[in-house]
Design a protein around this motif. Structure first.
Motif, PDB file in Angstrom:
ATOM      1  N   LYS A  86       0.845  -1.203   0.000  1.00 46.76           N
ATOM      2  CA  LYS A  86       0.000   0.000   0.000  1.00 46.76           C
ATOM      3  C   LYS A  86       0.883   1.258   0.000  1.00 46.76           C
ATOM      4  O   LYS A  86       0.606   2.223  -0.725  1.00 46.76           O
ATOM      5  CB  LYS A  86      -0.880  -0.043   1.252  1.00 46.76           C
ATOM      6  CG  LYS A  86      -2.067   0.843   1.229  1.00 46.76           C
ATOM      7  CD  LYS A  86      -3.299   0.132   0.808  1.00 46.76           C
ATOM      8  CE  LYS A  86      -4.486   1.051   0.933  1.00 46.76           C
ATOM      9  NZ  LYS A  86      -5.658   0.542   0.253  1.00 46.76           N
ATOM     10  N   ILE A  87       1.932   1.243   0.838  1.00 49.33           N
ATOM     11  CA  ILE A  87       2.855   2.381   0.897  1.00 49.33           C
ATOM     12  C   ILE A  87       3.555   2.572  -0.457  1.00 49.33           C
ATOM     13  O   ILE A  87       3.694   3.693  -0.944  1.00 49.33           O
ATOM     14  CB  ILE A  87       3.901   2.189   2.024  1.00 49.33           C
ATOM     15  CG1 ILE A  87       3.212   2.301   3.381  1.00 49.33           C
ATOM     16  CG2 ILE A  87       5.024   3.212   1.944  1.00 49.33           C
ATOM     17  CD1 ILE A  87       4.031   1.771   4.517  1.00 49.33           C
ATOM     18  N   ILE A  90       1.130   4.229  -2.813  1.00 48.75           N
ATOM     19  CA  ILE A  90       0.970   5.661  -2.500  1.00 48.75           C
ATOM     20  C   ILE A  90       2.169   6.457  -3.016  1.00 48.75           C
ATOM     21  O   ILE A  90       2.023   7.506  -3.628  1.00 48.75           O
ATOM     22  CB  ILE A  90       0.785   5.870  -0.971  1.00 48.75           C
ATOM     23  CG1 ILE A  90      -0.545   5.265  -0.508  1.00 48.75           C
ATOM     24  CG2 ILE A  90       0.828   7.350  -0.603  1.00 48.75           C
ATOM     25  CD1 ILE A  90      -0.662   5.102   0.991  1.00 48.75           C
ATOM     26  N   ARG A  91       3.363   5.921  -2.750  1.00 53.37           N
ATOM     27  CA  ARG A  91       4.587   6.625  -3.175  1.00 53.37           C
ATOM     28  C   ARG A  91       4.677   6.721  -4.699  1.00 53.37           C
ATOM     29  O   ARG A  91       5.078   7.740  -5.239  1.00 53.37           O
ATOM     30  CB  ARG A  91       5.816   5.912  -2.609  1.00 53.37           C
ATOM     31  CG  ARG A  91       6.002   6.167  -1.131  1.00 53.37           C
ATOM     32  CD  ARG A  91       7.178   5.402  -0.603  1.00 53.37           C
ATOM     33  NE  ARG A  91       8.430   6.051  -0.942  1.00 53.37           N
ATOM     34  CZ  ARG A  91       8.998   7.003  -0.194  1.00 53.37           C
ATOM     35  NH1 ARG A  91       8.404   7.416   0.903  1.00 53.37           N
ATOM     36  NH2 ARG A  91      10.140   7.535  -0.530  1.00 53.37           N
TER      37      ARG A  91
ATOM     38  N   ARG B 141       7.156   9.604   8.053  1.00 55.57           N
ATOM     39  CA  ARG B 141       5.848   9.460   7.397  1.00 55.57           C
ATOM     40  C   ARG B 141       5.585   8.019   6.956  1.00 55.57           C
ATOM     41  O   ARG B 141       4.509   7.492   7.174  1.00 55.57           O
ATOM     42  CB  ARG B 141       5.761  10.413   6.205  1.00 55.57           C
ATOM     43  CG  ARG B 141       4.366  11.007   6.048  1.00 55.57           C
ATOM     44  CD  ARG B 141       4.295  11.873   4.830  1.00 55.57           C
ATOM     45  NE  ARG B 141       4.346  11.069   3.623  1.00 55.57           N
ATOM     46  CZ  ARG B 141       4.508  11.560   2.387  1.00 55.57           C
ATOM     47  NH1 ARG B 141       4.658  12.851   2.226  1.00 55.57           N
ATOM     48  NH2 ARG B 141       4.518  10.788   1.340  1.00 55.57           N
ATOM     49  N   VAL B 142       6.611   7.401   6.356  1.00 55.46           N
ATOM     50  CA  VAL B 142       6.442   6.031   5.847  1.00 55.46           C
ATOM     51  C   VAL B 142       6.170   5.063   7.004  1.00 55.46           C
ATOM     52  O   VAL B 142       5.283   4.207   6.931  1.00 55.46           O
ATOM     53  CB  VAL B 142       7.701   5.587   5.059  1.00 55.46           C
ATOM     54  CG1 VAL B 142       7.583   4.150   4.607  1.00 55.46           C
ATOM     55  CG2 VAL B 142       7.906   6.502   3.865  1.00 55.46           C
ATOM     56  N   GLN B 145       2.639   5.502   8.180  1.00 58.72           N
ATOM     57  CA  GLN B 145       1.673   4.856   7.267  1.00 58.72           C
ATOM     58  C   GLN B 145       1.646   3.346   7.518  1.00 58.72           C
ATOM     59  O   GLN B 145       0.585   2.733   7.612  1.00 58.72           O
ATOM     60  CB  GLN B 145       2.058   5.132   5.814  1.00 58.72           C
ATOM     61  CG  GLN B 145       1.712   6.546   5.360  1.00 58.72           C
ATOM     62  CD  GLN B 145       2.319   6.862   4.003  1.00 58.72           C
ATOM     63  OE1 GLN B 145       3.269   6.228   3.571  1.00 58.72           O
ATOM     64  NE2 GLN B 145       1.763   7.856   3.337  1.00 58.72           N
ATOM     65  N   PHE B 146       2.837   2.763   7.639  1.00 60.11           N
ATOM     66  CA  PHE B 146       2.956   1.318   7.872  1.00 60.11           C
ATOM     67  C   PHE B 146       2.281   0.934   9.192  1.00 60.11           C
ATOM     68  O   PHE B 146       1.474  -0.010   9.253  1.00 60.11           O
ATOM     69  CB  PHE B 146       4.442   0.933   7.898  1.00 60.11           C
ATOM     70  CG  PHE B 146       4.681  -0.522   8.155  1.00 60.11           C
ATOM     71  CD1 PHE B 146       4.530  -1.463   7.147  1.00 60.11           C
ATOM     72  CD2 PHE B 146       5.063  -0.974   9.419  1.00 60.11           C
ATOM     73  CE1 PHE B 146       4.746  -2.806   7.379  1.00 60.11           C
ATOM     74  CE2 PHE B 146       5.274  -2.320   9.653  1.00 60.11           C
ATOM     75  CZ  PHE B 146       5.122  -3.237   8.631  1.00 60.11           C
ATOM     76  N   ILE B 149      -1.614   1.117   9.165  1.00 55.52           N
ATOM     77  CA  ILE B 149      -2.258  -0.044   8.528  1.00 55.52           C
ATOM     78  C   ILE B 149      -2.168  -1.262   9.452  1.00 55.52           C
ATOM     79  O   ILE B 149      -3.154  -1.973   9.649  1.00 55.52           O
ATOM     80  CB  ILE B 149      -1.607  -0.345   7.152  1.00 55.52           C
ATOM     81  CG1 ILE B 149      -1.859   0.822   6.192  1.00 55.52           C
ATOM     82  CG2 ILE B 149      -2.175  -1.633   6.551  1.00 55.52           C
ATOM     83  CD1 ILE B 149      -1.046   0.783   4.913  1.00 55.52           C
TER      84      ILE B 149
END
Lengths: 101, 171
Positions: A86-87, A90-91, B141-142, B145-146, B149
């Motif tokens: 998912k990341i 998005i990236r 940020r990454v 996000q991880f 989830i």
């Protein structure tokens, strides 16, 4: 609150936390490495320990619970892979929009 | 360097400090017996903390989402709900950490009765707790996000619920 932010208080907090955790770890190691009769385990714990001694292969024999452990590990790996994918999506999307601009 | 420490760092230090409360094993035999005999109670405390911390929080998030969708961001109800987010989140974190520590000690005290369900439960609870702590305190940020989830995924929540029920039903 300004007092809490002073270097002395923060170092003091860190020192107490490190010493407390080290002490806690040492206590656990000391207590749980003692012989059974010195530990002071409760009746329930002794009964459980006895049952496990009688059938010490119970943990391996029980296929149903073994499958649950495998399922759990697969679920966690699956969810983390999904999160990474998912990341990545998005990236990639944000990179594409940057290129278009 | 330390003057740049913000409120989050201080909160983290206070939580770590509270979690480092010492247990006395050496001086009094009665204290030890009391702790070991009440190991099951610690498990129930952990489950209760989890229920009290999570059910209102999930309901709050649902209501907030519905109000934003139906009433819009400018409505007074939506704004009031948004203002309550921080205290409710702190309550959720604090009570879940208490539940996690109670569950941890329950596991350590009954380590000899370990089975695959307990191991699975430990893995799932630790994963969710660690992702939650990182979600609150991490700045990248990454990583956020991880963790978002991981922490809020329905599969892990359902798995946790099933494992708790199995852990209670299969002694």
């Amino acid at each position: 609150m300004k007092f809490l932010r002073s270097n002395f208080i923060l170092f003091h907090f860190l020192f107490i936390i490190v010493v407390s955790y080290s002490n806690q770890c040492l206590t656990f190691v000391t207590v749980f490495s003692q012989e059974d009769n010195k530990k002071g385990f409760g009746i329930q714990e002794r009964e459980r320990a006895r049952l496990h001694t009688e059938d010490n292969s119970q943990i391996v024999k029980n296929d149903f619970t073994g499958l649950i452990l495998i399922g759990t590990i697969i679920a966690i790996i699956g969810v983390s892979s999904y999160a990474l994918y998912k990341i990545y999506l998005i990236r990639r999307k944000s990179n594409k929009s940057k290129v278009k601009k | 360097m330390l003057s740049t420490f913000n409120n989050n760092t201080i909160l983290l230090l206070v939580i770590l400090f509270l979690l480092s409360i010492q247990f006395s094993y050496s001086d009094n035999h009665n204290n030890r017996s009391l702790l070991h005999n009440n190991a099951d109670l610690l498990g129930w405390i952990s489950i209760s903390c989890g229920l009290i911390a999570n059910i209102p929080f999930i309901l709050y998030l649902r209501v907030k989402k519905i109000s934003v969708k139906k009433l819009g961001g400018g409505d007074s109800l939506t704004r009031n709900l948004a203002l309550e987010h921080s205290p409710i989140l702190n309550f959720h974190i604090a009570l879940n950490l208490v539940g996690f520590v109670a569950g941890l000690f329950h596991g350590i005290l009954l380590i000899r009765g370990i089975d695959f369900i307990s191991i699975s439960l430990t893995i799932v609870i630790t994963t969710i707790t660690v992702s939650g702590i990182l979600l609150r305190f991490a700045k990248f940020r990454v990583l956020n996000q991880f963790n978002r989830i991981m922490h809020s995924h329905v599969i892990l929540s359902v798995l946790l619920l099933i494992l708790i029920i199995l852990h209670i039903l299969i002694p």
